[in-house]
Design an enzyme around this catalytic site. Structure first.
Site, PDB file in Angstrom:
ATOM      1  N   ALA A 138       0.855  -1.319   0.091  1.00 21.85           N
ATOM      2  CA  ALA A 138      -0.188  -0.030   0.027  1.00 21.85           C
ATOM      3  C   ALA A 138       0.832   1.434  -0.058  1.00 21.85           C
ATOM      4  O   ALA A 138       1.783   1.188   0.848  1.00 21.85           O
ATOM      5  CB  ALA A 138      -0.995   0.154   1.153  1.00 21.85           C
ATOM      6  N   CYS A 164      -2.513  -4.534  -4.928  1.00 25.93           N
ATOM      7  CA  CYS A 164      -1.910  -4.049  -3.680  1.00 25.93           C
ATOM      8  C   CYS A 164      -2.887  -4.466  -2.692  1.00 25.93           C
ATOM      9  O   CYS A 164      -3.915  -4.652  -2.813  1.00 25.93           O
ATOM     10  CB  CYS A 164      -1.562  -2.682  -3.605  1.00 25.93           C
ATOM     11  SG  CYS A 164      -3.003  -1.731  -3.202  1.00 25.93           S
ATOM     12  N   CYS A 165      -2.195  -4.747  -1.494  1.00 18.52           N
ATOM     13  CA  CYS A 165      -2.659  -5.134  -0.081  1.00 18.52           C
ATOM     14  C   CYS A 165      -1.788  -4.228   0.763  1.00 18.52           C
ATOM     15  O   CYS A 165      -0.963  -3.494   0.469  1.00 18.52           O
ATOM     16  CB  CYS A 165      -2.864  -6.500   0.248  1.00 18.52           C
ATOM     17  SG  CYS A 165      -1.590  -7.525   0.079  1.00 18.52           S
ATOM     18  N   LYS A 166      -1.699  -4.674   1.929  1.00 19.34           N
ATOM     19  CA  LYS A 166      -0.701  -3.984   2.948  1.00 19.34           C
ATOM     20  C   LYS A 166       0.543  -4.318   2.597  1.00 19.34           C
ATOM     21  O   LYS A 166       1.502  -3.131   2.573  1.00 19.34           O
ATOM     22  CB  LYS A 166      -1.140  -4.559   4.483  1.00 19.34           C
ATOM     23  CG  LYS A 166      -0.297  -3.986   5.637  1.00 19.34           C
ATOM     24  CD  LYS A 166      -0.922  -4.270   6.932  1.00 19.34           C
ATOM     25  CE  LYS A 166      -0.452  -5.787   7.019  1.00 19.34           C
ATOM     26  NZ  LYS A 166      -0.861  -6.065   8.775  1.00 19.34           N
ATOM     27  N   THR A 221      -2.251 -10.159  -1.981  1.00 18.21           N
ATOM     28  CA  THR A 221      -2.016  -9.907  -3.340  1.00 18.21           C
ATOM     29  C   THR A 221      -1.733 -11.197  -4.304  1.00 18.21           C
ATOM     30  O   THR A 221      -2.002 -11.318  -5.407  1.00 18.21           O
ATOM     31  CB  THR A 221      -0.957  -8.870  -3.448  1.00 18.21           C
ATOM     32  OG1 THR A 221      -1.230  -7.678  -3.031  1.00 18.21           O
ATOM     33  CG2 THR A 221      -0.415  -9.029  -4.486  1.00 18.21           C
TER      34      THR A 221
END
Length: 1012
Positions: free
Chosen positions: A477, A929-931, A937
């Protein structure tokens, strides 16, 4: 330690013949009784089984044991203190407590000490190694080369495939006739490949493995196995294929079914490079047939003869020798200029027509992960220096204005120092060439994007030889993780700041800051257009074309009038008057403090609007506008006179000589207007922020961090995109005419810290709309990417007078630059159109949907839908073929996306799937995206890959789930988890996965509780 208490208790309650030793011993324990506190020896019944020492209250085993010792990393010693007769102690590594025991006789004590000494796994391992060395010294052979334990752990990891080179040879495996397991059910086959290259190697080395196929007696494995590299292949290599039955995937417990050994030479000499071999079980019985299909990959260089003669395969030899050659996709070559540390996996899937699909999966690190943040920081430092100069140019201020100005300058200088230190740290960083998720909290690396990788899947149909190439940029992110999220993220902070802004008018919802950004940008846009038309006027004068000269002059007059009209904006006039009043107030105060016979040095210096000069007067803002209009009137009158008085042969040099001074004068007045407008708006910025300077500084730094992540990722994706499509004229024309679509797929939840990350992401994605790319021809001076600021301010949803638009200059080799459309070659910039669709999928999103709010996510998706709709309209306008609204068409996909965006549905991942498909059809750049771009992802990227194979390449429907599990268990994303946290496990647990949409759940055995 984790254990199942019931199963452990059961191990201690079995018949005596299952134990190595048992009997009564005394153990020193704490006494917690009210009147008998302290320590005392109590008698307990002990039973030793392997490395587990159970103890019971008595010899009645119907009750659970009172405790158990796991005898690993411990020592057993005599008790030197002799606290009781025949005592001994057990001391565990890292444990301060000493456990004391005593026996009834010396013989009993020594027997227990001897049994405990040899009970640990470490001791058994040492004994085994000693015996192995003794046998090898006497026989000359290692007795354990062909031995494998009946039950082993599924701890096999791919050793091949990490190289950036394509393998010289590949094989695919299938097995027929595997027997059922002891329960009568089909086995779960899993194949491990070992190799040995005589005479250099003496022991079998683990080389590769396949995926696990659930409950199948006749498995066909999708993952292929490669041998050799671009330098060639060793034909004498022996290959051992060992087949296991996986009993329990979560723990990796498995049993060997059978194995077979062959050499690569056997395969090379076989008909069509196909072998069928019998698998031998542990008792030498036949347990199935292994089918091996091999092929050699075409290489750009010469292929070395694997038969040992080291000659080159000629085209005639290829026809006469029984060998299979396959055209390997060269898409890897377009990754190498921008990426490094490329990880490769190869699979062979099947279509509905039983045609083979060769699927190559690549994951690479960007070469720009650390380079672009340094360039961005240098740009920001220049912005801070420019801001300090603008504040100094405001001149002498009074009272609170002086204090606010000094505080503003201190903040700018502090930012400059901090960013300089960040550049120094990033420049000297010696770690990996990407920033792992474990470092996302590092303040020193906060400007570097998290886990930035380029993922590519290429597909080759063996029958039609049709190719497909699909890229996705995966990144954590765009958020200031190191600055935490206690006050939320950027959108919340910016809203808090904007609530403090003064509205433009009584009934207006537009703030003065936003209007100021729009005004400054419009003035600079007009300045650029006026300069271009002025140059055209001079050109027409030189050519002597009266009609064209008159037309150009008319256009120039329209633009100058528009500029003057903008200068009459109330916000500009009010700010100019306010600053003039403060200067007058300062002069009045200075005069009061000056004696009648003394002269104040400040009184001599006056602000003209562009600089301080020694002058008794100061030019008013109205006068600047009037001078600009007068310069225009002068020029237009001169042109009219020249055209009307034209007679006979025209004197072209005279025309140009007469017009040029007037043109130069007009240009200079236009430049002064823009400079003064920018000067007044910098004072407006001080006015609006003087009571919120700390909040403004916090937002600025946080926004810079998120933007650095976003721009670095964008540069990586854009360069790969352009490099991949240099031969496609239509896509390059699309770039030059309407820009490139950037589609970000987010998997962040709307709860807790991830809500703050989502807020940062929204602003960072909006800021990407202020970025453009200019492709230039590479020269000795221009051989690396350069960032430069433009005159325009950030004026989107979240306006900012402190930061400008950025242009990224990308140098290209001459032969590549010449492939670009003429518009791009002449310096036209490529626009960026960012869209961001987010749908949370984890357990935190469940909490947000039930007890919180998903408002920001819904708003973001709706705004991105509108932006995407406008881009599709532009795309259709330049497209030569108009698509009808049929299944899979762009109009139909847009209609479905619109329906899903405005439909309130829990975890509606269909939004993500439709947006991704639209992006590919519109030739955009895909981001996910993720964290930390590691776990969720991986689920998203692998799901999209299988959907693409099904949609675009007719993947057989019955292997959809098998293909998905294969990508997730054996593909490059498992390697990504290892690079980030040192474990090939996705950081999920079983409880979390219950809240995930079913298609986003990894196969058993690939996830667990790991340190993130």
């Amino acid at each position: 330690m984790r254990f199942n208490s019931k199963e452990l208790a059961y191990l201690g309650q079995q018949a005596s013949n299952n134990y190595d030793r048992e009997g009564f011993l005394f153990i020193k324990q704490k006494n917690d009784k009210l009147f008998k506190k302290g320590e005392a020896f109590v008698e307990r019944y002990f039973r030793l089984r392997g490395n587990l020492l159970f103890y019971f209250k008595d010899k009645n085993f119907k009750h659970d044991p009172q405790g158990v010792f796991v005898l690993e990393r411990c020592t057993v010693e005599l008790d030197v203190n002799e606290q009781q007769n025949f005592s001994f102690v057990i001391v565990f590594e890292g444990d301060d407590e000493i456990y004391t025991f005593s026996a009834k006789t010396e013989e009993d004590r020594d027997g227990w000490i001897q049994a405990l000494h040899v009970s640990s796994y470490e001791c058994l391992k040492m004994q085994l190694q000693s015996l192995r060395e003794q046998v090898q010294s006497k026989t000359g052979k290692d007795p354990m080369v062909h031995m494998m334990p009946s039950d082993t752990g599924m701890e096999f990891e791919t050793q091949a495939g990490g190289s950036a080179d394509d393998p010289a040879m590949e094989i695919s495996l299938a097995i027929d006739g595997l027997p059922n397991d002891i329960t009568g059910l089909p086995p779960n086959p899993f194949v491990v490949i070992y190799i040995i290259v005589p005479p250099q190697q003496q022991n079998w080395l683990q080389h590769n493995h396949t995926e696990m196929v659930e409950k199948n007696n006749n498995p066909h494995f999708l993952k292929t196995v490669g041998f050799g590299d671009s330098s060639g292949l060793e034909p004498t290599t022996r290959v051992k294929v060992t087949v296991y039955h996986v009993k329990e995937r979560m723990t990796g417990t498995m049993t060997q079914i059978g194995q077979v050994i062959f050499t690569l030479n056997d395969l090379l000499l076989s008909t069509d490079m196909k072998l069928t071999l019998c698998l031998n079980g542990t008792d030498n019985s036949k347990v199935g047939k292994l089918k091996i299909v091999g092929w050699l990959n075409e290489q750009t260089g010469s292929m070395v003869d694997m038969q040992g003669s080291n000659e080159v395969f000629s085209s005639e030899a290829r026809l006469t020798r029984p060998m299979s050659f396959k055209r390997r996709s060269k898409r890897l070559d377009t990754l190498k200029p921008m990426c490094e540390n490329i990880t490769t996996r190869t699979f062979q899937f099947e279509t509905n027509d039983s045609v083979k699909l060769m699927v190559y999966e690549y994951m690479a690190e960007s070469k720009y992960t650390f380079e672009i943040p340094i360039k961005v920081l240098k740009l920001f430092i220049e912005e801070e220096k420019s801001r300090i100069k603008q504040l100094n140019d405001l001149g002498q201020l009074t009272g609170t204005w002086r204090g606010a100005c000094h505080e503003f300058k201190d903040i700018c200088m502090s930012t400059e120092t901090t960013y300089t230190q960040s550049i120094k740290y990033i420049s000297t960083y010696k770690g990996s060439s990407f920033k792992p998720s474990s470092k996302k909290g590092d303040k020193e690396l906060e400007f570097v994007p998290i886990n930035l990788h380029m993922q590519r899947m290429t597909v080759l149909n063996e029958s039609t030889e049709a190719c497909g190439c699909y890229d996705t940029v995966t990144v954590g992110a765009f958020a200031a993780h190191a600055r935490k999220f206690r006050s939320g993220g950027l959108s919340r902070m910016l809203q808090q700041l904007q609530d403090q802004y003064t509205p433009e008018g009584t009934l207006s919802k537009v703030s003065k800051v936003k209007r100021a950004c729009q005004l400054v940008n419009n003035l600079h846009r007009l300045q650029i257009e006026i300069i271009q038309i002025c140059d055209r006027v001079c050109q027409e004068a030189l050519q002597g074309n009266a009609e064209s000269l008159t037309t150009a002059t008319s256009e120039l007059a329209e633009k100058v009038k528009e500029l003057v009209h903008d200068c009459e904006s109330p916000i500009l006039q009010e700010t100019a008057n306010k600053l003039a009043d403060i200067h007058e107030e300062f002069e009045a105060l200075a005069e009061q403090k000056t004696k009648e016979n003394e002269k104040s040095p400040e009184k001599d210096w006056k602000w003209t609007g562009s600089c301080f000069v020694k002058s008794p007067t100061m030019e008013p803002w109205d006068m600047t506008r009037v001078n600009t209009e007068a310069a225009l009137v002068c020029l237009t009158s001169m042109v009219e006179d020249l055209v009307q008085n034209k007679s006979g042969t025209m004197d072209r040099p005279k025309w140009l000589g007469d017009i040029s001074p007037a043109v130069m004068k007009l240009k200079s007045f236009v430049e002064i207007v823009c400079q003064k407008a920018t000067h007044f708006m910098s004072f407006l910025d001080l006015m609006e922020h003087k009571d919120n300077l700390k909040l403004m500084h916090t937002i600025k730094c946080r926004r810079d961090v998120a933007f650095s992540h976003a721009l670095t990722s964008l540069v990586t994706g854009f360069l790969v995109h352009v490099n991949c499509y240099l031969g496609d004229t239509a896509i390059l024309e699309q770039l030059s005419n309407i820009g490139v679509l950037i589609e970000m797929e987010g998997l962040l939840s709307c709860h807790s810290d991830e809500s703050g990350m989502l807020e940062d992401m929204v602003v960072a994605m909006d800021d990407l709309g202020t970025v453009t790319f200019r492709l230039v021809q590479e020269t000795a001076q221009k051989n690396s990417i350069e960032l430069c600021t433009k005159s325009f301010k950030k004026a989107g949803i979240y306006p900012d007078l402190n930061r400008h638009h950025i242009c990224v200059e990308v140098p290209m080799k001459k032969h590549l630059f010449e492939k670009l459309p003429q518009k791009l070659q002449s310096g036209s910039e490529v626009k960026i159109i960012p869209v961001f669709f987010n749908v949370g999928i984890n357990e935190q999103q469940t909490l947000a949907e039930k007890f919180g709010s998903t408002g920001l996510q819904d708003k973001t998706n709706e705004e991105s839908l509108g932006r995407l709709f406008r881009y599709v309209e532009e795309y259709e306008n330049i497209s030569s073929v108009k698509e009808e609204k049929v299944v899979g068409s762009i109009p139909e996909l847009m209609a479905q996306l619109r329906y899903n965006v405005y439909t309130k549905k829990s975890k509606n991942v269909e939004i993500l799937h439709l947006a991704a498909e639209l992006c590919r059809k519109l030739h955009g750049i895909r981001f996910t995206c993720c964290k930390s771009a590691k776990d969720r992802t991986a689920m998203s990227v692998t799901l999209e890959q299988v959907q693409i194979l099904q949609r675009e390449h007719d993947l057989a429907s019955h292997v959809f789930s098998h293909s998905l599990d294969c990508f997730r268990s054996e593909g490059v994303r498992r390697e990504n988890t290892y690079k980030n946290i040192g474990a090939r496990k996705y950081a999920f647990n079983s409880l979390q996965l219950l809240s995930f949409p079913k298609q986003y759940r990894p196969p058993n055995g690939t996830y667990g509780n790991v340190q993130n």
